[in-house]
Design a protein around this motif. Sequence first.
Motif, PDB file in Angstrom:
ATOM      1  N   PRO A  75       0.792  -1.236   0.000  1.00  0.00           N
ATOM      2  CA  PRO A  75       0.000   0.000   0.000  1.00  0.00           C
ATOM      3  C   PRO A  75       0.818   1.278   0.000  1.00  0.00           C
ATOM      4  N   ALA A  76       0.157   2.334  -0.445  1.00  0.00           N
ATOM      5  CA  ALA A  76       0.672   3.695  -0.300  1.00  0.00           C
ATOM      6  C   ALA A  76       0.703   4.071   1.176  1.00  0.00           C
ATOM      7  N   THR A  77       1.417   5.123   1.476  1.00  0.00           N
ATOM      8  CA  THR A  77       1.568   5.543   2.870  1.00  0.00           C
ATOM      9  C   THR A  77       1.565   7.063   2.983  1.00  0.00           C
ATOM     10  N   VAL A  78       1.253   7.528   4.169  1.00  0.00           N
ATOM     11  CA  VAL A  78       1.431   8.936   4.539  1.00  0.00           C
ATOM     12  C   VAL A  78       2.581   8.984   5.526  1.00  0.00           C
ATOM     13  N   ALA A  79       3.627   9.723   5.191  1.00  0.00           N
ATOM     14  CA  ALA A  79       4.789   9.843   6.075  1.00  0.00           C
ATOM     15  C   ALA A  79       4.830  11.230   6.705  1.00  0.00           C
ATOM     16  N   ASN A  80       5.554  11.323   7.802  1.00  0.00           N
ATOM     17  CA  ASN A  80       5.740  12.546   8.599  1.00  0.00           C
ATOM     18  C   ASN A  80       4.533  12.830   9.487  1.00  0.00           C
ATOM     19  N   VAL A  81       3.326  12.788   8.911  1.00  0.00           N
ATOM     20  CA  VAL A  81       2.082  12.986   9.663  1.00  0.00           C
ATOM     21  C   VAL A  81       2.160  14.292  10.466  1.00  0.00           C
ATOM     22  N   ALA A  82       2.408  15.369   9.758  1.00  0.00           N
ATOM     23  CA  ALA A  82       2.527  16.716  10.334  1.00  0.00           C
ATOM     24  C   ALA A  82       3.815  16.827  11.154  1.00  0.00           C
ATOM     25  N   CYS A  83       3.746  16.639  12.451  1.00  0.00           N
ATOM     26  CA  CYS A  83       4.874  16.941  13.335  1.00  0.00           C
ATOM     27  C   CYS A  83       5.958  15.874  13.379  1.00  0.00           C
ATOM     28  N   GLY A  84       5.748  14.715  12.762  1.00  0.00           N
ATOM     29  CA  GLY A  84       6.672  13.593  12.944  1.00  0.00           C
ATOM     30  C   GLY A  84       7.606  13.351  11.778  1.00  0.00           C
ATOM     31  N   PHE A  85       8.374  14.354  11.385  1.00  0.00           N
ATOM     32  CA  PHE A  85       9.258  14.242  10.231  1.00  0.00           C
ATOM     33  C   PHE A  85      10.223  13.059  10.367  1.00  0.00           C
ATOM     34  N   ASP A  86      10.157  12.161   9.384  1.00  0.00           N
ATOM     35  CA  ASP A  86      11.019  10.980   9.293  1.00  0.00           C
ATOM     36  C   ASP A  86      10.812   9.962  10.421  1.00  0.00           C
TER      37      ASP A  86
ATOM     38  N   ASN B  60       8.103   5.611   5.373  1.00  0.00           N
ATOM     39  CA  ASN B  60       7.184   5.085   4.364  1.00  0.00           C
ATOM     40  C   ASN B  60       7.224   3.559   4.308  1.00  0.00           C
ATOM     41  N   VAL B  61       8.426   2.992   4.203  1.00  0.00           N
ATOM     42  CA  VAL B  61       8.512   1.532   4.066  1.00  0.00           C
ATOM     43  C   VAL B  61       8.059   0.814   5.334  1.00  0.00           C
ATOM     44  N   GLY B  62       8.245   1.449   6.499  1.00  0.00           N
ATOM     45  CA  GLY B  62       7.824   0.833   7.750  1.00  0.00           C
ATOM     46  C   GLY B  62       6.335   0.511   7.768  1.00  0.00           C
ATOM     47  N   PRO B  63       5.473   1.510   7.596  1.00  0.00           N
ATOM     48  CA  PRO B  63       4.040   1.215   7.594  1.00  0.00           C
ATOM     49  C   PRO B  63       3.578   0.408   6.389  1.00  0.00           C
ATOM     50  N   SER B  64       4.195   0.613   5.228  1.00  0.00           N
ATOM     51  CA  SER B  64       3.797  -0.166   4.062  1.00  0.00           C
ATOM     52  C   SER B  64       4.084  -1.645   4.275  1.00  0.00           C
ATOM     53  N   LEU B  65       5.174  -1.959   4.954  1.00  0.00           N
ATOM     54  CA  LEU B  65       5.561  -3.343   5.202  1.00  0.00           C
ATOM     55  C   LEU B  65       4.855  -3.947   6.406  1.00  0.00           C
ATOM     56  N   LEU B  66       4.725  -3.178   7.477  1.00  0.00           N
ATOM     57  CA  LEU B  66       4.186  -3.711   8.732  1.00  0.00           C
ATOM     58  C   LEU B  66       2.709  -3.397   8.925  1.00  0.00           C
ATOM     59  N   GLY B  67       2.177  -2.429   8.165  1.00  0.00           N
ATOM     60  CA  GLY B  67       0.804  -1.990   8.350  1.00  0.00           C
ATOM     61  C   GLY B  67       0.685  -1.089   9.562  1.00  0.00           C
ATOM     62  N   GLY B  68      -0.435  -0.367   9.644  1.00  0.00           N
ATOM     63  CA  GLY B  68      -0.732   0.444  10.815  1.00  0.00           C
ATOM     64  C   GLY B  68      -0.006   1.775  10.860  1.00  0.00           C
TER      65      GLY B  68
ATOM     66  N   GLY C 231       4.414   7.748  -1.005  1.00  0.00           N
ATOM     67  CA  GLY C 231       5.256   6.583  -0.795  1.00  0.00           C
ATOM     68  C   GLY C 231       5.333   5.684  -2.008  1.00  0.00           C
ATOM     69  N   SER C 232       5.446   6.282  -3.193  1.00  0.00           N
ATOM     70  CA  SER C 232       5.484   5.499  -4.432  1.00  0.00           C
ATOM     71  C   SER C 232       6.683   4.568  -4.469  1.00  0.00           C
ATOM     72  N   SER C 233       7.874   5.091  -4.190  1.00  0.00           N
ATOM     73  CA  SER C 233       9.066   4.248  -4.231  1.00  0.00           C
ATOM     74  C   SER C 233       9.044   3.198  -3.123  1.00  0.00           C
ATOM     75  N   SER C 234       8.502   3.568  -1.958  1.00  0.00           N
ATOM     76  CA  SER C 234       8.472   2.613  -0.848  1.00  0.00           C
ATOM     77  C   SER C 234       7.509   1.472  -1.136  1.00  0.00           C
ATOM     78  N   ALA C 235       6.396   1.757  -1.800  1.00  0.00           N
ATOM     79  CA  ALA C 235       5.468   0.682  -2.161  1.00  0.00           C
ATOM     80  C   ALA C 235       6.140  -0.310  -3.099  1.00  0.00           C
TER      81      ALA C 235
END
Length: 311
Positions: A9-20, A141-149, A96-100
């Motif tokens: 899946p695609a992902t949303v990274a940073n989520v506002a205050c959480g850069f990287d 990006n790869v973390g949530p795409s791989l592990l979910g959640g 998260g195109s490359s991470s997917a």
Amino acid sequence: MNYIKAFAPATVANVACGFDIFGFALDEPGDIVELRKRDEPGIIIKDIIGDEGRLPREPERNAVSVVMLKFLEHIGSTQGVEVTLHKNMPLGSGMGSSSASSVVGIFAINELLGRPLTQRELLPFAMEGERIACGAAHADNVGPSLLGGFVVIRSYSPLDVFKVKVPDELYCTLVHPDVEVNTKDARYILRNEVSLKNTISQMGNVAGLIAGLMQEDYDLVSRSMVDVIIEPVRSILIPEFDHVKQAALDSGALGCSISGAGPSMFALSRGRDTAERVAKTMSEAFGSVGITTKSYVSQINQQGPKVLETA
């Protein structure tokens, strides 16, 4: 098993205050890969569909296949593989195109060869795909795409990743405007130094967002979705950013910010109806200046990648 078709899946990274350090997975869009065993050693990219010919076909230069090369070397295998990649999201989209691609590649070959590694053990390989794609082996990006959640990267050295429980009624709206932002460029414009004042403010928001998610405190989530470090710099790369963000908030979103490096923007809402309304108003805000969009609404995807077909 000689053939596998898989999705990541695609992902949303940073989520506002959480850069990287923050990221979460979506139900859609996502990349699909088809792998077929070959009698001869080596990886061959047979085809890439949906990239308009922009991605490299050399296995050592493409995120989907470089992770497989490192994986095969790690497990001591000479198994040959033929790869067909279906790119179902734009390049430079902030989704998260490359991470997917990295995740679907490493997930699929691990499944094809009988799961010699656990899902979590695949993460460093997926991060190497990000290094090839954008020059930095980040995991948000790869973390949530791989592990979910919803995933937190507590540390990169040593790598320490964990998942945070999120409310069932939490929905994400993701809106992709038809413009492109290069991830390398979006990282290059960031400042190397941050004021103590902004650091303290950002740390408070990071803590507040995690606590709000875990306690299902939507008001706290809303108050904490504030980025005083990255968003003010990167938002200049996104046309009508302030207008679109205000439209989301006026429509009931808990918060709105940049998805990854942009230009996609995301909003979090309580309930699907609100998230759908937010998607409409964000798209209309972009459309008011002639920018076409594509929007997605989903809960936080807890599964991550999945097998679609085997033979």
